[in-house]
Design a protein around this motif. Sequence first.
Motif, PDB file in Angstrom:
ATOM      1  N   GLY A  80     -44.702 -86.481  36.842  1.00  9.96           N
ATOM      2  CA  GLY A  80     -44.097 -87.763  36.516  1.00  9.96           C
ATOM      3  C   GLY A  80     -42.580 -87.723  36.549  1.00  9.96           C
ATOM      4  N   GLU A  81     -41.965 -88.292  35.534  1.00  7.27           N
ATOM      5  CA  GLU A  81     -40.511 -88.400  35.495  1.00  7.27           C
ATOM      6  C   GLU A  81     -39.820 -87.114  35.048  1.00  7.27           C
ATOM      7  OE1 GLU A  81     -39.014 -91.040  36.762  1.00  7.27           O
ATOM      8  OE2 GLU A  81     -41.063 -91.721  37.195  1.00  7.27           O
ATOM      9  N   LYS A  82     -40.602 -86.093  34.713  1.00  4.69           N
ATOM     10  CA  LYS A  82     -39.995 -84.824  34.283  1.00  4.69           C
ATOM     11  C   LYS A  82     -39.263 -84.126  35.426  1.00  4.69           C
ATOM     12  CE  LYS A  82     -43.461 -82.516  32.513  1.00  4.69           C
ATOM     13  NZ  LYS A  82     -44.141 -81.404  31.801  1.00  4.69           N
ATOM     14  N   VAL A  83     -39.648 -84.451  36.670  1.00  2.00           N
ATOM     15  CA  VAL A  83     -39.089 -83.774  37.838  1.00  2.00           C
ATOM     16  C   VAL A  83     -38.466 -84.798  38.776  1.00  2.00           C
ATOM     17  CG1 VAL A  83     -39.632 -82.363  39.870  1.00  2.00           C
ATOM     18  CG2 VAL A  83     -40.749 -81.879  37.675  1.00  2.00           C
ATOM     19  N   ASP A  84     -37.282 -84.468  39.286  1.00  2.00           N
ATOM     20  CA  ASP A  84     -36.572 -85.294  40.260  1.00  2.00           C
ATOM     21  C   ASP A  84     -37.041 -84.879  41.658  1.00  2.00           C
ATOM     22  OD1 ASP A  84     -34.783 -86.552  41.949  1.00  2.00           O
ATOM     23  OD2 ASP A  84     -32.980 -85.842  40.939  1.00  2.00           O
ATOM     24  N   CYS A  85     -37.872 -85.716  42.287  1.00  3.31           N
ATOM     25  CA  CYS A  85     -38.436 -85.403  43.598  1.00  3.31           C
ATOM     26  C   CYS A  85     -37.575 -86.012  44.706  1.00  3.31           C
ATOM     27  CB  CYS A  85     -39.860 -85.950  43.713  1.00  3.31           C
ATOM     28  SG  CYS A  85     -41.041 -85.158  42.609  1.00  3.31           S
ATOM     29  N   ARG A  86     -37.233 -85.190  45.705  1.00  6.21           N
ATOM     30  CA  ARG A  86     -36.399 -85.656  46.814  1.00  6.21           C
ATOM     31  C   ARG A  86     -36.959 -85.156  48.146  1.00  6.21           C
ATOM     32  NH1 ARG A  86     -30.221 -84.603  44.435  1.00  6.21           N
ATOM     33  NH2 ARG A  86     -30.657 -85.373  42.309  1.00  6.21           N
ATOM     34  N   VAL A  87     -37.132 -86.074  49.077  1.00  6.88           N
ATOM     35  CA  VAL A  87     -37.537 -85.705  50.431  1.00  6.88           C
ATOM     36  C   VAL A  87     -36.306 -85.176  51.157  1.00  6.88           C
ATOM     37  CG1 VAL A  87     -38.474 -86.524  52.615  1.00  6.88           C
ATOM     38  CG2 VAL A  87     -39.349 -87.457  50.462  1.00  6.88           C
ATOM     39  N   GLY A  88     -36.451 -84.013  51.777  1.00  3.20           N
ATOM     40  CA  GLY A  88     -35.281 -83.445  52.446  1.00  3.20           C
ATOM     41  C   GLY A  88     -35.629 -82.375  53.440  1.00  3.20           C
ATOM     42  N   ASP A  89     -34.693 -82.115  54.328  1.00  2.48           N
ATOM     43  CA  ASP A  89     -34.844 -81.132  55.388  1.00  2.48           C
ATOM     44  C   ASP A  89     -34.031 -79.882  55.057  1.00  2.48           C
ATOM     45  OD1 ASP A  89     -33.596 -80.153  58.295  1.00  2.48           O
ATOM     46  OD2 ASP A  89     -35.714 -80.714  58.359  1.00  2.48           O
ATOM     47  N   ALA A  90     -34.501 -78.736  55.547  1.00  6.72           N
ATOM     48  CA  ALA A  90     -33.848 -77.465  55.248  1.00  6.72           C
ATOM     49  C   ALA A  90     -32.397 -77.411  55.699  1.00  6.72           C
ATOM     50  CB  ALA A  90     -34.627 -76.323  55.896  1.00  6.72           C
ATOM     51  N   SER A  91     -32.086 -78.125  56.765  1.00  5.80           N
ATOM     52  CA  SER A  91     -30.734 -78.068  57.323  1.00  5.80           C
ATOM     53  C   SER A  91     -29.747 -78.966  56.590  1.00  5.80           C
ATOM     54  CB  SER A  91     -30.763 -78.447  58.804  1.00  5.80           C
ATOM     55  OG  SER A  91     -31.219 -79.780  58.963  1.00  5.80           O
ATOM     56  N   ALA A  92     -30.246 -79.863  55.750  1.00  6.66           N
ATOM     57  CA  ALA A  92     -29.370 -80.784  55.009  1.00  6.66           C
ATOM     58  C   ALA A  92     -30.060 -81.158  53.696  1.00  6.66           C
ATOM     59  CB  ALA A  92     -29.074 -82.031  55.833  1.00  6.66           C
ATOM     60  N   LEU A  93     -29.991 -80.270  52.734  1.00 10.98           N
ATOM     61  CA  LEU A  93     -30.665 -80.503  51.456  1.00 10.98           C
ATOM     62  C   LEU A  93     -30.035 -81.698  50.736  1.00 10.98           C
ATOM     63  CD1 LEU A  93     -30.988 -76.798  50.253  1.00 10.98           C
ATOM     64  CD2 LEU A  93     -32.784 -78.229  51.260  1.00 10.98           C
ATOM     65  N   PRO A  94     -30.866 -82.575  50.145  1.00 13.94           N
ATOM     66  CA  PRO A  94     -30.360 -83.783  49.505  1.00 13.94           C
ATOM     67  C   PRO A  94     -29.833 -83.540  48.089  1.00 13.94           C
ATOM     68  CG  PRO A  94     -32.742 -83.752  49.352  1.00 13.94           C
ATOM     69  CD  PRO A  94     -32.342 -82.528  50.143  1.00 13.94           C
ATOM     70  N   ILE A  95     -28.949 -82.571  47.977  1.00 14.56           N
ATOM     71  CA  ILE A  95     -28.342 -82.196  46.699  1.00 14.56           C
ATOM     72  C   ILE A  95     -26.867 -81.927  46.960  1.00 14.56           C
ATOM     73  CG2 ILE A  95     -28.360 -80.546  44.787  1.00 14.56           C
ATOM     74  CD1 ILE A  95     -31.290 -79.957  45.422  1.00 14.56           C
ATOM     75  N   GLU A  96     -26.013 -82.368  46.062  1.00 13.41           N
ATOM     76  CA  GLU A  96     -24.578 -82.215  46.262  1.00 13.41           C
ATOM     77  C   GLU A  96     -24.142 -80.758  46.097  1.00 13.41           C
ATOM     78  OE1 GLU A  96     -25.243 -83.870  42.027  1.00 13.41           O
ATOM     79  OE2 GLU A  96     -26.103 -84.126  44.033  1.00 13.41           O
ATOM     80  N   ASN A  97     -22.918 -80.479  46.493  1.00 13.25           N
ATOM     81  CA  ASN A  97     -22.356 -79.133  46.371  1.00 13.25           C
ATOM     82  C   ASN A  97     -22.282 -78.693  44.913  1.00 13.25           C
ATOM     83  OD1 ASN A  97     -21.904 -79.342  49.115  1.00 13.25           O
ATOM     84  ND2 ASN A  97     -19.682 -79.610  48.946  1.00 13.25           N
ATOM     85  N   ASN A  98     -22.487 -77.403  44.689  1.00 18.12           N
ATOM     86  CA  ASN A  98     -22.253 -76.790  43.371  1.00 18.12           C
ATOM     87  C   ASN A  98     -22.959 -77.536  42.240  1.00 18.12           C
ATOM     88  OD1 ASN A  98     -20.336 -75.032  44.697  1.00 18.12           O
ATOM     89  ND2 ASN A  98     -18.851 -76.708  44.584  1.00 18.12           N
ATOM     90  N   ALA A  99     -24.236 -77.865  42.468  1.00 19.58           N
ATOM     91  CA  ALA A  99     -24.924 -78.769  41.537  1.00 19.58           C
ATOM     92  C   ALA A  99     -25.937 -78.087  40.621  1.00 19.58           C
ATOM     93  CB  ALA A  99     -25.643 -79.871  42.324  1.00 19.58           C
TER      94      ALA A  99
END
Length: 204
Positions: A80-99
């Motif tokens: 459920g809401e306990k986890v932040d789910c994001r669709v993403g590719d290995a070459s461009a992870l949908p997470i900002e730098n140093n996060a």
Amino acid sequence: MSKEYFDRVADKWDDMRQEFFSDKIREKAYCIADLVKGKLAADIGAGTGYVTDGLTEKGVKVIAVDQSEEMLRQLKSRFGEKVDCRVGDASALPIENNAVDYVFANMFLHHVDSPSETITEMVRILKPGGKLIITDLDEHNFEFLRTEQFDRWLGFRREDIKLWLSHAGLHNVSVDCIGDNCCSMSESGTSQAKISIFIAYGDK
């Protein structure tokens, strides 16, 4: 393609995964990470939540990334809401730098096009002082895994993994045997893969 494969098997993946490898893999990864409650981890190639499951139990916040929407749908139904789910590719992870404080990647690297570039991308999202933990297959010659499970690479040489981690800017790099195997029977029933698993670690 691997995305279509994982979309197709998502609803059966938990049962399939149990046949491939045991919970010993993630427990070793948690141990080497020296987890701290309240910190943030990225589970890359999260699937249905094999690594995420134990992280949430230990009080670690999780961003789960996978290219398969169906896998993430299964994961979301569990957490459920306990986890932040994001669709993403290995070459461009949908997470900002140093996060994030930790990056985990279990049985993910052998599905990507460029393992070295993927490692660099995972290091990008780590905070300074963060930890990268990779569990994957040692080099092997079971060709049926390319066609049946869409493995891009037939495992890796540990010296290559160590070199890629160092070149990505990590320190205190280590690559060792995890003490367990990944097992899989071919669809024809004529070939049985039994492959040793390594655990790789580095600090940013």
